[in-house]
Design a protein around this motif. Sequence first.
Motif, PDB file in Angstrom:
ATOM      1  N   ASN A 109       0.972  -1.122   0.323  1.00 32.19           N
ATOM      2  CA  ASN A 109       0.143  -0.253   0.061  1.00 32.19           C
ATOM      3  C   ASN A 109       0.781   1.156  -0.052  1.00 32.19           C
ATOM      4  OD1 ASN A 109      -2.744   0.226   0.742  1.00 32.19           O
ATOM      5  ND2 ASN A 109      -2.802  -1.829   1.947  1.00 32.19           N
ATOM      6  N   SER A 138      -5.793   2.602   2.509  1.00 28.13           N
ATOM      7  CA  SER A 138      -4.865   1.341   2.787  1.00 28.13           C
ATOM      8  C   SER A 138      -5.097   0.807   3.827  1.00 28.13           C
ATOM      9  CB  SER A 138      -4.055   2.047   4.257  1.00 28.13           C
ATOM     10  OG  SER A 138      -3.027   3.290   3.131  1.00 28.13           O
ATOM     11  N   PHE A 159       2.487  -1.204   4.480  1.00 28.87           N
ATOM     12  CA  PHE A 159       2.491  -0.727   4.272  1.00 28.87           C
ATOM     13  C   PHE A 159       3.586   0.669   4.070  1.00 28.87           C
ATOM     14  CE2 PHE A 159      -1.082  -2.764   6.205  1.00 28.87           C
ATOM     15  CZ  PHE A 159      -2.614  -1.932   6.014  1.00 28.87           C
TER      16      PHE A 159
END
Length: 279
Positions: A109, A138, A159
């Motif tokens: 992400n 996200s 992430f």
Amino acid sequence: MNAMDEQSEERTRGMAGDKLAGRVALVTGGSRGIGAAICRSLASQGASVAAGYSGNRERAEQFLREFEEDSSSGGRATVHQGNVSRPEDCQRVVQEVLDAHGRLDILVNNAGITIDKMAMKMSVQDWNTVLAVNLSGSFYMAQPALQHMVERGTGRIIFVSSVIGETGNIGQANYAASKAGILGLTKTLAKEAAFILARAGKLTDDGVGITVNTVTPGFVATEMLESVPEKVLDKIRSQIPVGRLCRPEEIARVVHFLAADASAYITGQVWGVNGGMDM
Ligand code: CAA
């Protein structure tokens, strides 16, 4: 790119290998900047990559052409248009990747935006737009990806947050809050993934498992920095202990490390790559 940059790109990208052979990675914001470097890095270990992009189709096609010309790219690449702040786009993109590649092993992400203003001048729309892309986006991407990973019993979610989520920054209330939110999201999804696998009897001592981690880059030399006034950038540079901006490849190598099967024991963690900015 000058000779020095090329040399350091070679060095930071590291040796091509097969650690991710047969794996499929979806990287949001994957056609440029940090995202493109992550795609190249994952591909250098044999992964096929699906690069998400929101509006710039030309740039996405250029990414595909460059990817195909790069002899060190192991797997194949596709590009997928979607606005991560729309949950229906996220679900569609994950489905497109499953249709095109048959599986999804790694979600990165990375898509993110800034709308920098002093908090007192920040409009409600400036706040909501940044939160919607960086934080809600996200979550919207992770949800369908995790669903698929839980069914298969393996997966990696990584992430891309920011050092700003840990330290705050003048002019970035919305961005800092969104990036700090990703840290809580990471730890929660990491716990839930392990819990669900354990409950399903899929957590084994030598398994790949499902891990969820975050990388927090410092100031990286990409288009995002173009909106920062030169005098502010000078100030920022002077606050970086290693004395320079970060190269996108320096973020990408941590992502590909976390994505490897052998990183199964690292979950719910925050990996700083910031030249020492948070010391
Ligand atoms: N750090 C230190 N000082 C800062 C600063 C910062 N981040 N931002 C602004 N300042 C200082 C300026 O140097 C200036 O100081 P002086 O009065 O001494 O000259 C003062 O604050 C006012 O700044 P401006 O004159 O620019 O005021 P403005 O109202 O026109 O703009 C601003 C304010 C929108 C915050 C603008 O300064 C700005 O864009 N700052 C940069 C914000 C920033 O760092 N963004 C990072 C983008 S990259 C990214 O986000 C990726 C990542 O993860 C790191």
